[in-house]
Design a protein around this motif. Sequence first.
Motif, PDB file in Angstrom:
ATOM      1  N   ALA A 210       0.652  -1.174   0.183  1.00  0.00           N
ATOM      2  CA  ALA A 210      -0.127  -0.054   0.011  1.00  0.00           C
ATOM      3  C   ALA A 210       0.693   1.129  -0.014  1.00  0.00           C
ATOM      4  N   ILE A 211       1.822   1.021   0.532  1.00  0.00           N
ATOM      5  CA  ILE A 211       2.568   2.290   0.499  1.00  0.00           C
ATOM      6  C   ILE A 211       3.764   2.753  -0.504  1.00  0.00           C
ATOM      7  N   ASP A 212       2.882   2.973  -1.569  1.00  0.00           N
ATOM      8  CA  ASP A 212       3.500   3.226  -2.749  1.00  0.00           C
ATOM      9  C   ASP A 212       2.547   4.283  -3.674  1.00  0.00           C
ATOM     10  N   LYS A 213       3.406   5.377  -3.597  1.00  0.00           N
ATOM     11  CA  LYS A 213       2.691   6.688  -4.010  1.00  0.00           C
ATOM     12  C   LYS A 213       2.308   6.493  -5.624  1.00  0.00           C
ATOM     13  N   THR A 214       3.021   5.628  -6.518  1.00  0.00           N
ATOM     14  CA  THR A 214       2.540   5.475  -7.724  1.00  0.00           C
ATOM     15  C   THR A 214       1.092   4.737  -7.967  1.00  0.00           C
ATOM     16  N   ILE A 215       0.809   3.900  -7.089  1.00  0.00           N
ATOM     17  CA  ILE A 215      -0.389   3.270  -7.277  1.00  0.00           C
ATOM     18  C   ILE A 215      -1.817   4.134  -6.757  1.00  0.00           C
TER      19      ILE A 215
ATOM     20  N   TRP B  92      -6.273   9.121  -6.294  1.00  0.00           N
ATOM     21  CA  TRP B  92      -7.545   9.131  -5.316  1.00  0.00           C
ATOM     22  C   TRP B  92      -8.703   9.787  -6.059  1.00  0.00           C
ATOM     23  N   ASN B  93      -9.779   8.982  -5.993  1.00  0.00           N
ATOM     24  CA  ASN B  93     -10.930   9.459  -6.380  1.00  0.00           C
ATOM     25  C   ASN B  93     -12.125   9.262  -5.595  1.00  0.00           C
ATOM     26  N   THR B  94     -12.572  10.157  -4.675  1.00  0.00           N
ATOM     27  CA  THR B  94     -13.244   9.822  -3.554  1.00  0.00           C
ATOM     28  C   THR B  94     -14.573   9.201  -3.716  1.00  0.00           C
TER      29      THR B  94
ATOM     30  N   LYS C 147      -6.018   1.725 -14.210  1.00  0.00           N
ATOM     31  CA  LYS C 147      -5.476   0.299 -13.534  1.00  0.00           C
ATOM     32  C   LYS C 147      -5.066   1.052 -11.970  1.00  0.00           C
ATOM     33  N   ASN C 148      -4.478   1.855 -11.885  1.00  0.00           N
ATOM     34  CA  ASN C 148      -4.076   2.220 -10.489  1.00  0.00           C
ATOM     35  C   ASN C 148      -5.279   2.687  -9.607  1.00  0.00           C
ATOM     36  N   LEU C 149      -6.076   3.286 -10.304  1.00  0.00           N
ATOM     37  CA  LEU C 149      -7.131   3.583  -9.331  1.00  0.00           C
ATOM     38  C   LEU C 149      -7.956   2.338  -8.956  1.00  0.00           C
ATOM     39  N   MET C 150      -7.948   1.508  -9.703  1.00  0.00           N
ATOM     40  CA  MET C 150      -8.755   0.185  -9.405  1.00  0.00           C
ATOM     41  C   MET C 150      -7.843  -0.430  -8.332  1.00  0.00           C
TER      42      MET C 150
ATOM     43  N   THR D 114      -9.170  -1.554  -4.759  1.00  0.00           N
ATOM     44  CA  THR D 114      -8.944  -2.779  -4.198  1.00  0.00           C
ATOM     45  C   THR D 114      -8.645  -2.839  -3.023  1.00  0.00           C
ATOM     46  N   LEU D 115      -7.262  -2.255  -2.745  1.00  0.00           N
ATOM     47  CA  LEU D 115      -6.592  -2.238  -1.567  1.00  0.00           C
ATOM     48  C   LEU D 115      -7.461  -1.591  -0.422  1.00  0.00           C
TER      49      LEU D 115
END
Lengths: 194, 881
Positions: B396-401, B404-406, B472-475, B479-480
Motif C-alpha cells: 500500500a505504501i506506494d505513491k504510484t498506485i 485518489w477518486n473519492t 488501473k492504478n485507481l482500481m 481494491t486495496l
Amino acid sequence: MGSSSSRLDRVPGAKDLMEETGFSETNILCLYDRFEVLDREERGYLRLEDFEAIQQLAVNPIGDRIIGAFVFPGRETLDFPSFVRVLAHFRPTDTTWSRSGSQPEPANSRTRKLRFAFSLYDQDGDGKISRAELTEMLQAMLGMQVTDEQLQSIVGRAIQEADLDRDGAISFDEFKKSVEKVDIDHKMSTRFLR
Amino acid sequence: MAAMRRLALFVCVLLLVSGSPGLASETSDTEDNSPSSDDHGTSSDDHEISSNSTHNTTGDTGQEDSGHGDGHEGGPITTLPIVSWKWHHVTTPYLVAIWILVAWMCKLVIEANHHVTSVIPESALLICVGFLFGGIIWGADQKQTFSLTPTVFFFYLLPQIILDAGYFMPNKLFFSNLGGILIHAVIGTCWNAASVGLSLWGCHQGGAMGDIDIGLLQYLLFGSLIAAVDPVAVIAVFEEVHVNEVLFIMVFGESLLNDGVTVVLFNVFDAFVSLGGEKINAVEIIKGIISFFVVAFGGSLVGFVFGLLISLLTRCTKNIQIIEAGFIFVLGYLSYLTAEMLSLSAILSIAFCGICCQKYINANMDEKSVITVKYVMKVFANGSETIIFLFLGISAIDKTIWVWNTGFILLTVFFVFVYRCIGVFFLTWIQNKFRLVPLEVMDRIIMSYGGLRGAVAYGLAMMLDENKIKEKNLMIGTTLIVVYFTVILQGITMKPLVTWLKVKRASANEITLIEKVQNKVFDHMLVAIEDISGQIGHNYMRDKWKHFEEKWMSWFLMKPSARKKHDLVFDVFHQLNLKDAMNYVAEGERRGSLEFIRNETAFIDFKKKFADEYSEAMPDITVDMSDSYAAHSSMRRDTVPSISLELHDQNTNGLRETEDINTHHLLQQHLYKGRKQHRHKYSRSHFTVNQDENEVQEIFQRTMRTRLESFKSTKMGVAPPKTITKHPKKDQQQKMPNGKSTDNGKYCHCDDDDFEFSGDDGASGYDPSAGSFPMRVTYRPGAGIENPVFMPDLDPMAPMQIPPWLAEAELDSSTVALSQRAQTGLPWTPSNLQRLAPLRISTRSTDSFMMADVPASQRQDEHLPPPPPPPPPSDDDRGHL
C-alpha cells in the motif's frame, strides 16, 4: 395436490394424524413409505425385529434404547399412527406458521422433547434417573477405555450436579434444569421432518 | 511484553535496513521476487522464482536475471582472493529468506501479546505492520521496491493455503452443504460482480466520479475482480471467531469455490474489454457461459485426477517412507500448475485435490508421514498467509498506485458491502425454502458481514493490463481500500458482532457433566431417528456414494492393509485388538498413577493389594517400587512415551488438577462421537491429531452381542444377562475371542462364543446388575492377563485361535503360574521393575511434540523382551499396574 391427496387416502387416519402431530402431507407420505419399507412382511405393523434390521442402528450406542422408545416393552408391535406420534417429537418447533387448532402441548414442544430424552434414561419408568440407570447409559455411551472407578466417579459427579433435592436420583424437573442451556430445539429436531 | 515487542520490532527493522543499501542498487526485477518467500519444499523453486519473474506482468525495467548470476565480479583477477563479497551471487534467495524471517518474526511479535490479538485479528495486525515496513522501505528507497506481484502470489503463496484448506476440509460438512455453498459461490458472485459493476457505471453516468476514463465493460471487469470473497481472509478472521460450523462452512466453502467463477468472469470481461464493445454478440456471451462450466468443472476434474494419483502413489511408497509426505505437496502443486496451464480454475483444482486425497493418503501412508504432512501443510499455509498479509500492507505504501477518486472509492466500498448483504439475504431466503435447518437472520448477517475481500482480488487487480485499462492504478488502490476495509474493520468488529448478535458458536463449553452426556445422547438420538425415518434426500445420495466409494475407490486407491483397517465393521479386529491392548496397558498405568496422585488412600490401598500379592515372595517389593518411581521421575520425559499419546493427551493435564477436571476430560475423550460429529481441522494454526476411529466397531459389537444374548436367552429360557451393566473389561475380554471368528464373517458363530462366555459369567456368580461395581475385577491380580491380547508377547498368533473358554482357562492357568512362581520366590530383580516403571509413568509424559515418536515407541514396546525370569508375570504386571 389432487394426486397427493389421493395418495393420502391409502394412509389410514392420515388427516387425524396431521391434525394431531402437525406434520404436513409430504411428511406423512414420506413416513408412510418408510413405514412400508420397514414393514417388510407387510403386516401393517412393525415389530422389534424390523427396527433391529436397520443396519445403522446397530452401530448406534443407544440404538436399542431408541428402539425401545418406539416399541414399548409391553406391546410387541407398533402401528403407523404410533410410529408417527413418536417421530413427532422430532419435528422442529414451528417458527413461521402457528397451527390454528393448537393442542395445549404439541409433541414437539420443549418439554415433550425432553420427556422423550428423559425416558431413554429412565428405563424402569419410575420418573427418576437412578444411579444405576445413569451408569447403564454412560456405559453404553462410553468407550471401553474407561475403568469402573472412573465411570463411578463420573456418574457420582453427574448426579451430584443435577440432583437438587439430594435424593440420589435425577427427577424430570432436575433433568430439565440441568440441560437448561442446551438448545433443545436444535438438538432434538431432524431436518427431515420439517 | 511491550518491551519484548519493541525489541523484536527493532530486530526486524535492523534486518531490513541492513538489507536495503544493497537493495537500493538492485534492479527492480530482483525485488519483485523478494516477497516470493515461501518455497514449496521442492528444491527447484528458487530457480522457478527467478525464471518466472522475468515474465512478470509488472516487471518494469530490468530483464537480466541478477539472482543467479555466476557471482564473479567482472574484471581480471590479479591475485587470489581469500574471501570475496558475493552479494549478487545470493541476492534473490537471500532476500526471500530474509523476508520469510521478517514476516514470521512479525507474527511472533504479534502473537506474543494475546490481549491485542483477542481484539484485533492477526491478519489486520499484520497488514498494519506491513504499513510500517512499507513506510520504512519508502523512506529508504523513495520508491516501493517490494510489493506483492501476481506471479509470486498466485504461484508461490496461494497454492499451499488452498491445498491446506482442501486437505483439512471437513468433507461431510462440506458436501452436505454443497448446494447452498454453490448457490452462493456461483449466483452470489455473479450477482456481486454484476451489481457492483453496473451500479458504479450508473453512478459514473450520473457524474459521481468526475472525470475518469472507465467504460461499462471495465466497470464489469472491476466488479468481477472485487466480487470474490477471499478464502485467505475468511479463514484468518473466522478462525478466531468460532462461529458454528454450518455458518463457517457456508462462508468458507463459498470463498473457496467462487474462485472458479471469479476467474471466468475476470477472463471473460478481460477478453471483452480487449475485444471492445461492438464485437460482443450473443455468441461471445454464450461462449463465456460455456467457459464458466468448462473452467469450473475442468479445474475440479484436474484436481480430482491428481488426488487419485496421489492416492495411488502412496499405495506403493512403503520403501521410501521418508519422502512419501513430499509427494502430496509436489503433486498438489502440479495439479495447481496443470490447471493453470490449461487455463482452468487452479484454486478449485488444488482444493479438490486436497479434498479427494485426504482419506486415502491418510490410510495409505505411515502414521509418521501423515503427521508430517499435517504439520508441514500447516507450516506452509500459515507461513504464506502471514507473508501475504504483511505484503498486502507493504504494497500500500506506494505513491504510484494511489490515484485518489473519492467518489469511486467510497462508492465501491459502499456497493461491495451493500450488495453482499442483499445477495446473501436474498439467496438464503430462497435456500431456506429448501434447507432443512433454515439459516437464521443472525447467520445471514454474519454471512454478509463475512464477505471479506483479500489478496486474490488484489492479485487480480495487479494483473490488469495498463494499456487496456487506463485507470488501473485507481482500481488497484480501490481494491486495496476494500481489502483493508473488510479485513481490518470488519475483521475487528466481527467478534463483537458475533457476540452481540448471540450467533451460535461452535461447541460452547459444556459446563455440567450431565449436559455433556446429554448432548451426546441427543446426537446419537438424532442419528437413530434419521435412520429410522429413513431420511431421503442428500443422505441417500451420500449413502450411494459411500457405497460406491467403499466398493471401488477404496479398493483401487488404498493399500490392502489399509483397506482392511478401513473396512468398517468386520475386519478391523487386528487393529482393534492391538488398540485394546495398548489402551489396556495405558489404562493400567493410569489407574496406578491416577490413584497415586489423586487419592492417597486409594494408592495405599493399591499398594497394599500389590503387597498382599507379592509380599511373601518379595518383602521389599513395595519399597523398590516406590523407589523406582522416584528414581525414574527424571527419566519420564525421555523414556518410552505412552503408547496412546493422543488419547491421553488431555487427560495428562487433568492429572495434576482436581478430580472434577479429570472426569470432564475423561468424558471428553471417551464419549462416543455421534455420527454427525466431525472433527474440524481447518483451523490453520491448530489441529489435533485424529483419535481412534474404532468406536463404530465397538458399538456394533456391543449391540450385536446384547441383542444376541437377549435373543438367545429368550429362546433358551435363560435369564437374560444384563449386559449393559457389564464391566467394560468384560466386553473387552469377550471381544477378543470374537476377533477370529468375525474375521471369517461368521458372525453368529462368534456370538455363540459370546453367549457361552456370558453364561460363564452368570455361572461364576458375577452379578453385573448390582449398582456398584465389584472392585474385585479391577484389582484382581490376574486382571491384566485376562486380556488375551497380551499373549502376543509370547506368541502372536496363539490367542486368536484359542476359543474363549479355553482362553479363560489358559489365562487362569497363567495366573496360577504366576503365583506359583511368586511363591517359589523367583527373584524379582529391581531391574525388572525399573524397566517397567517408565512404562507405568509414561502416560504423563505425553507431549504433542513427541507424537511423532509414537509408532517407534510402540514398536519398541512390542519388542521389549519380557523380563528374563518369568515372562508371564511381567506381562501381567504391566497390564495390572
